[in-house]
Motif scaffolding. Sequence first.
Motif, PDB file in Angstrom:
ATOM      1  N   UNK A 171       0.853  -1.182   0.000  1.00 48.26           N
ATOM      2  CA  UNK A 171       0.000   0.000   0.000  1.00 48.26           C
ATOM      3  C   UNK A 171       0.889   1.232   0.000  1.00 48.26           C
ATOM      4  N   UNK A 172       0.352   2.407  -0.312  1.00 49.13           N
ATOM      5  CA  UNK A 172       1.189   3.615  -0.349  1.00 49.13           C
ATOM      6  C   UNK A 172       1.767   3.933   1.031  1.00 49.13           C
ATOM      7  N   UNK A 173       2.992   4.401   1.062  1.00 49.02           N
ATOM      8  CA  UNK A 173       3.571   4.882   2.306  1.00 49.02           C
ATOM      9  C   UNK A 173       2.921   6.184   2.724  1.00 49.02           C
ATOM     10  N   UNK A 188      21.455  14.742  -9.138  1.00 54.19           N
ATOM     11  CA  UNK A 188      21.185  13.315  -9.260  1.00 54.19           C
ATOM     12  C   UNK A 188      21.318  12.728  -7.861  1.00 54.19           C
ATOM     13  N   UNK A 189      20.199  12.374  -7.287  1.00 52.26           N
ATOM     14  CA  UNK A 189      20.150  11.861  -5.923  1.00 52.26           C
ATOM     15  C   UNK A 189      19.966  10.349  -5.950  1.00 52.26           C
ATOM     16  N   UNK A 190      20.849   9.631  -5.283  1.00 53.80           N
ATOM     17  CA  UNK A 190      20.694   8.187  -5.138  1.00 53.80           C
ATOM     18  C   UNK A 190      20.481   7.880  -3.663  1.00 53.80           C
ATOM     19  N   UNK A 191      19.303   7.359  -3.345  1.00 55.38           N
ATOM     20  CA  UNK A 191      18.922   7.030  -1.973  1.00 55.38           C
ATOM     21  C   UNK A 191      18.980   5.525  -1.786  1.00 55.38           C
ATOM     22  N   UNK A 192      19.662   5.102  -0.742  1.00 56.30           N
ATOM     23  CA  UNK A 192      19.659   3.700  -0.357  1.00 56.30           C
ATOM     24  C   UNK A 192      18.836   3.564   0.917  1.00 56.30           C
ATOM     25  N   UNK A 193      17.836   2.703   0.891  1.00 55.68           N
ATOM     26  CA  UNK A 193      16.962   2.575   2.050  1.00 55.68           C
ATOM     27  C   UNK A 193      16.440   1.164   2.231  1.00 55.68           C
ATOM     28  N   UNK A 194      15.595   1.025   3.232  1.00 56.87           N
ATOM     29  CA  UNK A 194      14.956  -0.263   3.503  1.00 56.87           C
ATOM     30  C   UNK A 194      13.498  -0.009   3.862  1.00 56.87           C
ATOM     31  N   UNK A 195      12.613  -0.788   3.322  1.00 53.22           N
ATOM     32  CA  UNK A 195      11.191  -0.599   3.588  1.00 53.22           C
ATOM     33  C   UNK A 195      10.841  -1.078   4.996  1.00 53.22           C
ATOM     34  N   UNK A 196       9.830  -0.453   5.568  1.00 51.88           N
ATOM     35  CA  UNK A 196       9.286  -0.895   6.860  1.00 51.88           C
ATOM     36  C   UNK A 196       7.869  -1.439   6.700  1.00 51.88           C
ATOM     37  N   UNK A 197       7.400  -1.530   5.450  1.00 44.66           N
ATOM     38  CA  UNK A 197       6.125  -2.149   5.092  1.00 44.66           C
ATOM     39  C   UNK A 197       6.198  -2.466   3.608  1.00 44.66           C
ATOM     40  N   UNK A 198       5.304  -3.282   3.142  1.00 45.76           N
ATOM     41  CA  UNK A 198       5.195  -3.485   1.706  1.00 45.76           C
ATOM     42  C   UNK A 198       4.650  -2.203   1.071  1.00 45.76           C
ATOM     43  N   UNK A 227       9.415   3.536   5.022  1.00 44.44           N
ATOM     44  CA  UNK A 227      10.809   3.182   4.714  1.00 44.44           C
ATOM     45  C   UNK A 227      11.741   3.977   5.620  1.00 44.44           C
ATOM     46  N   UNK A 228      12.980   3.506   5.719  1.00 43.89           N
ATOM     47  CA  UNK A 228      14.061   4.221   6.399  1.00 43.89           C
ATOM     48  C   UNK A 228      15.200   4.416   5.415  1.00 43.89           C
ATOM     49  N   UNK A 229      15.746   5.615   5.371  1.00 48.88           N
ATOM     50  CA  UNK A 229      16.897   5.893   4.511  1.00 48.88           C
ATOM     51  C   UNK A 229      18.176   5.548   5.257  1.00 48.88           C
ATOM     52  N   UNK A 230      19.085   4.883   4.557  1.00 45.68           N
ATOM     53  CA  UNK A 230      20.400   4.607   5.121  1.00 45.68           C
ATOM     54  C   UNK A 230      21.454   5.588   4.659  1.00 45.68           C
ATOM     55  N   UNK A 282       7.345  -2.920  -3.610  1.00 48.70           N
ATOM     56  CA  UNK A 282       8.477  -3.278  -2.760  1.00 48.70           C
ATOM     57  C   UNK A 282       7.974  -4.092  -1.569  1.00 48.70           C
ATOM     58  N   UNK A 283       8.691  -5.162  -1.259  1.00 48.82           N
ATOM     59  CA  UNK A 283       8.309  -6.026  -0.144  1.00 48.82           C
ATOM     60  C   UNK A 283       8.724  -5.393   1.184  1.00 48.82           C
ATOM     61  N   UNK A 284       8.101  -5.830   2.247  1.00 45.45           N
ATOM     62  CA  UNK A 284       8.473  -5.373   3.580  1.00 45.45           C
ATOM     63  C   UNK A 284       9.910  -5.794   3.901  1.00 45.45           C
ATOM     64  N   UNK A 285      10.666  -4.901   4.524  1.00 44.65           N
ATOM     65  CA  UNK A 285      12.060  -5.127   4.906  1.00 44.65           C
ATOM     66  C   UNK A 285      12.981  -5.300   3.698  1.00 44.65           C
TER      67      UNK A 285
END
Length: 471
Positions: free
Chosen positions: A29-31, A69-79, A48-51, A120-123
């Motif tokens: 679902x939408x964040x 040009x922005x490159x964000x590396x992160x991890x989702x906290x929900x699907x 999500x959380x940005x690393x 995107x899947x959770x985690x």
Amino acid sequence: MRYRSAAVVAAVLAASVLGGGTALADTGKPGADGAGDSYYPQDGNGGYDVGDYNLKIGYEPATKQLTGLQTITGRTTQALSSFNLDLHGLTVDSVKVDGRKAAFTRTGDHELVITPARPLRNHERFTAEIAYHGVPQPIEDPALGENGWQYAKSGGAFVAGEPKSATTWYPVNDTPRDKATFHLAVTVPSEWGVISNGRERGHFADGAKTTYVWAEETPAVPYMTTVAIDKWEFERTKLSDGTPVVNAYAPGTPASTKQAEARLPEIIDFLASKFGRYPVDAAGGIFLAEPIGFSLETLSRPIYSGAAGNIPTIVHENAHQWWGDSVAVDKWKDVCLNECFASYAEWLWSEAKSGQDLKARYLIAVQKATDRFWAGKLYDMGPGNEFTYVYSKGPVALHALKNYIGAAPFDRILKTWPAIHRDGNASLPEFQKFAERVAHKNLQGFFDAWFYGSTKPAPEYLYPGDLKPAA
């Protein structure tokens, strides 16, 4: 891990295909389009959380054009079926998620809504790449003036602002609760210099352009990131522990400002004696020519108004490296944890270096206090009121706390709290509970009187310990 039989696995697969389960397919679902702060509900985002932010920009001072040009590396906290970033103005040219083209739209005054080619899947770890361009514009703040990307009379530019500033020059999850490392490469005409957060990673000339590379490996809240472009005079030294110091002085910076900043190693050593080991990977300062309405504790390298290159301000902004930067607010109503303590650091410095009698200073402040002073709240003061009485009433309250619980537990609190919460976030009620544990004392009445209330404290809280005025 338990192994399941082939029959059980087949049944699970069948259920998923027939719609009886979600083991193989989660469209998400939408964040959320806000991080949940009651003062600024649309700032930041959920899901999500940005690393890390890895940002490459080109800037032309003559035209004020920025390309990024922005490159964000992160991890989702929900699907996630979609997620948001914050960006004021500027034109987004393209978005990719995990290397695949993603759809995007703009809503409100700063929401960039990104829909990946697949949910995107959770985690799940992911990357988002955003290409954009435009002429950055500051955010107008009724109390502090311009925040974010601003222009210098020299033709250069700089970024400073709180509670928001990063959204004026790059896509970001603009909440104090999502810290990330920050890597920046800035390409400018070679007659200009660039300074940012963290450590220098070199500069590289290519014809008439030069690219400057900076890396901040201490996790930063977005408003603590900065870039400043000018014809700087750079000064490089080290702290006593070898931490690199880079200062940048705008043309015309007075000698008195440079003399004050020359004491930075002494200032940081003093603050470390009060608050514990310096928690950041670099140090220094950015000294503007412009007399903007504030100086700011940008991480590892505070940025100073052209009118504020003095010892008390340098002490204040560097105290924030512990109180506000390394340990950031949980919500903006907790801002006393930043400003009350940085302001009290000025008291501690004046006592240690100038022999100031803090009891006398306290009693004078209490004598002069007006009804308006006592009405100024230090917690949950309301949006737009964060940066008011935390500077005046805040240090008075902390000196009262020191005398209420005793100097030894108070000093232990000052040194251990930043270590416990290093690189994290915290709230004022959490600080109260911690202080109670260290002092072995119920402090509800004291905190109600000084931090949560808006009236003059009762005598037991106003004149604790040896703070009683002479008869």
